[in-house]
Motif scaffolding. Structure first.
Motif: not given
Length: 119
Positions: A38-49
């Motif tokens: 997932r990637q939130a506004p202004g943040k880096q893409r991150e692993l969720v699962a």
């Protein structure tokens, strides 16, 4: 042509649930790893699962106990059941898969689906 298509995003109130789906199609020989980022506004893409070899799973600390990843091998599909959603879960969610196709191993991404948690 190999592609991943996601569905199931939308607007949900805090505490609610959503189920994301991702289906892989094309000349797929095998799938080793399927994951949700997932990637939130202004943040880096991150692993969720992530699910490896259809058995081993791992979750980000922020979603552990609330989200569940599962897979339908027959349909080359992966799902993300999201419960007890929080506003901080708001993001674009991307499906990712490491697949062997007729051209060899490759890393593939879906187009993303928006999840918004808000009252």
């Amino acid at each position: 042509q190999v592609q991943l298509v996601e569905s199931g995003g939308g607007l949900v109130q805090p505490g609610g649930s959503l189920r994301l789906s991702c289906a892989a199609s094309g000349s797929i020989v095998s799938i080793n790893r399927m994951a949700w980022y997932r990637q939130a506004p202004g943040k880096q893409r991150e692993l969720v699962a992530v699910m490896i070899s259809g058995v081993n799973t791992n979750y980000a600390d922020s979603v552990s106990g609330r989200f569940t990843i599962s897979r339908d091998n027959a349909k080359n599909a992966v799902f993300l059941q999201m419960n007890s959603l929080k506003p901080e879960d708001t993001a674009v969610y991307y499906c990712n898969a490491r697949m062997m196709t007729v051209t060899g191993w490759g890393d593939y991404w879906g187009q993303g689906t928006q999840v918004t948690v808000s009252s």
